[in-house]
Design a protein around this motif. Structure first.
Motif: not given
Lengths: 332, 379
Positions: B110-120
């Protein structure tokens, strides 16, 4: 290609229609065998639910304790990882002995559980949430007592006899093991059905299921009826554990009852919880459907997933199950 | 159901509670600030009485306790506030962890997202799962929810094993973490370093505490209490019970997903081995032990459930047995847990009753689990 498309295109689920078509009938017969075991365990859920309107989460542990009894009796009698060379008579005697032991042990655990954990709560008239939490606590406690006693791994396999094909239907062999399990389970279910529908004690069970207060006024001993339902559930679960070990010789493990318990509950809900004949129908259907699912989707764990999906779908569209909830409404 | 044993102790606790409730909001904050600061400083202070070393690294033990606290807080919305038994909370926890892993680990396509974005994102996705699971079951009696969630907890683990993109036991390495490096170039949020993770979780727990607290004081919270105490009566009074039960379930799921994503980040590795149903029962034990329906109580319960096995490592093998037994014993002798629920709503009603009748109401209900109910088992 965009990573998201790659991810979604990555095979999540593979449908293997070819193997399902090839193995359809052998899957059906094997599914019926598993279904008979589910049905016996489902009886325990259904009886307690019919009378108390509560799920006895610890029933899966009542079942697995019976499987341990089978294991100990049979290994004591010299059964092991290879099928023993015994005459038919001696084999049947040994298996009956193991079954009786398992039934007694399971029933004892079920009754003790009712006495120690559930009865004090009933006396207080607590809300159902408390009862459910106690039930899950009891299930957990028994499971981890076994864990501490026997360790995390499964017990060595005990093979009772090598299944041999008896006859062929639609190109699929039916073996003596499948016949034994299905026939024995049907007989036991029939006995239970006759007991509940035709005997004096059974009438008491139905009376309490219909209306506990009125039943008490009519002279039915409610506490004894409740104990009786736990006893019956335990006896049937004990019998089921023999067939389970017969079918899955290396399945005696501390956590082995858990998934089977959920499947048996799904079977009970599918047939109509609180309904004895529903338990049988639900068990057989669930056994067959989850076996198809396993072949179609290609891994043994799919059988559990399919059973769970069946449970959710039934709850969504027909929460009273195929035959309806009716331990209390059965004719008098 | 107040037994004679508790009577002697109750007045002190009650006085403390009354004193606290009578304080103005600002004073409450003034008292709380040093307590919160102390909680933040805990892993640095490493007080000898509390220290879990040498058995467990103390900041990691703190992180575990904080993680359990966040989970217990979320589960408390479902079990303690709305009175629904969720036995598969670990399933939501697992979904959250997998969301974080799938979007940050290099092992995932999958596309990489910043970790903090994955929390919400994890919260949104688990909330979706909560709605999907809750819609068919919450219309029915509570027992069904219990067994369906129990199944769900196990099914998530099975799916993680058998669905190829979720990689089974191989799992996902190098799950992301919040950005930032120390002056010497090492990562702030390294897996071995529990303290910053602890701070992150404590901060999020406090945020969730405020969010859940505000919900409890709102119309939603009153609806939850009403449903918990008597669902039929609530329905008759016009509370849309299904809607509010679904909300409780979804909010609980979202908090579970958040803690799962945090767990994945701290450990840095997600596979199918960490999300079994016994863990789920530990979560439940945390809520029930402290007192379901009482936020301070469940935080305390979470601390006990997480801290005891970390501190007394020789007990770790027995923890499931201990907490399983604890559930039975508590339910029989003290169903409201160590601290009972705070029900100012009902307390108000009781005051009015007393004023009208001139004597206290006979039925006392101290928590979600102690309500004397006509629908009780075998009543």
């Amino acid at each position: 290609m965009h990573p998201l498309t790659t991810f979604l295109a990555d095979a999540w689920i593979n449908f293997d229609v070819g193997s399902l078509r090839d193995q359809f009938w052998s899957n059906t017969f094997d599914g019926l065998t598993y279904g008979a075991i589910y049905a016996l365990v489902a009886m325990g859920y259904t009886l307690v639910y019919g009378v108390l309107n509560l799920i006895n989460f610890a029933h899966s542990e009542v079942f697995i304790v019976g499987a341990y009894a089978v294991f100990f009796v049979l290994s004591g009698l010299g059964f092991g990882p290879s099928a023993p060379a015994l005459s038919i008579g001696a084999l049947v005697a040994d298996l009956l002995l193991a079954m009786v032991a398992a039934m007694l042990v399971s029933a004892a655990v079920a009754v003790i559980l009712e006495r120690v954990a559930y009865r004090p709560l009933r006396r207080k008239g607590v809300p159902r949430l408390v009862f459910l939490i106690t039930a899950i606590g009891a299930s957990f406690t028994i499971q981890y007592l076994i864990f501490i006693w026997r360790g995390p791994s499964a017990e060595p396999a005990v093979i009772m006899f090598r299944p041999e094909a008896v006859f062929t239907v639609f190109g699929a062999d039916i073996d003596d093991q499948q016949l034994t399990i299905v026939a024995a389970a049907l007989v036991l279910m029939l006995v239970a059905d006759v007991f509940v529908n035709r005997t004096r004690l059974g009438r008491g069970v139905r009376a309490v299921a219909q209306d506990p207060d009125t039943a008490t006024l009519m002279g039915v001993n409610k506490e004894r009826v409740i104990m009786l339902t736990f006893l019956m559930g335990g006896l049937l679960a004990g019998a089921a554990s023999l067939f389970y070990v017969m079918k899955v010789p290396s399945g005696v493990q501390y956590s082995g009852g858990f998934i089977l318990g959920i499947k048996a509950f799904a079977a009970a809900v599918l047939g109509g919880i609180g309904n004895i004949r529903g338990a049988l129908l639900g068990g057989l259907l669930l056994g067959v459907v989850s076996n198809y699912g396993q072949t179609l989707l290609g891994a043994s764990q799919w059988s559990d997933v399919v059973a769970f999906v069946v449970l959710v779908v039934v709850l969504m569209f027909r929460p009273t199950g195929i035959l309806g909830e009716s331990l209390g409404k059965a004719r008098v | 159901m107040t037994s004679a044993r508790n009577e002697s102790r109750r007045p002190h606790l009650q006085q403390l509670g009354e004193w606290w409730n009578s304080l103005p909001r600002t004073r409450q904050w003034l008292v709380l600030i040093p307590v919160v600061l102390l909680i933040y400083a805990l892993p640095v202070l490493n007080p000898p009485i509390l220290s879990t070393e040498p058995g467990t690294n103390f900041p990691i033990a703190c992180f575990n306790a904080a993680r359990f606290a966040l989970i217990a807080l979320g589960l408390n919305v479902v079990v303690g506030q709305a009175g629904l038994l969720d036995l598969g909370y670990v399933g939501f926890f697992a979904v959250g962890a997998y969301v974080a892993a799938l979007f940050t680990s290099p092992d995932s396509a999958l596309a990489k997202l910043p970790y903090l974005v994955t929390l919400p994102l994890a919260m949104v996705i688990t909330m979706f799962f909560g709605v999907v699971l809750g819609t068919p079951t919450l219309r029915l009696r509570g027992d069904y929810l219990a067994i369906v969630t129990l199944g769900f907890g196990e099914i998530v683990r099975l799916l993680a094993t058998i669905v190829p993109p979720l990689k089974g036991q191989v799992g996902f390495q190098e799950v992301g973490h919040p950005p930032g490096r120390l002056p010497d170039g090492s990562l702030i949020f390294a897996s071995s370093n529990g303290t910053p993770w602890y701070w992150l979780v404590v901060t999020l727990t406090i945020a969730m505490l405020m969010l859940v607290g505000n919900l409890e004081r709102s119309r939603v919270g009153r609806a939850w209490v009403a449903i918990r105490e008597d669902e039929d009566a609530a329905q008759i009074m016009g509370v849309p019970t299904f809607k509010f039960k679904l909300w409780a379930f979804a909010i609980g799921a979202a908090i579970g997903g958040l803690s799962g994503a945090l767990f994945a980040g701290e450990v840095g590795f997600v596979n199918n081995q960490k999300f079994d149903v016994p863990t789920s029962v530990l979560f439940l034990a945390a809520v029930v032990l402290g007192g379901s329906g009482n936020k301070v109580g469940v935080l305390l319960g979470a601390f006990v459930v997480s801290y005891v096995p970390d501190r007394f490592t020789e007990l770790a093998n027995y923890k499931y047995l201990i907490f399983g037994l604890a559930l039975i014993i508590l339910m029989i002798f003290r169903p409201q847990g160590l601290l009972g629920a705070r029900q100012r709503l009902l307390a108000k009603g009781r005051e009015a009753y007393q004023r009208l009748i001139g004597r206290p109401e006979q039925v006392s209900s101290e928590s979600a689990l102690a309500a004397e109910s006509a629908k009780g088992v075998g009543a």
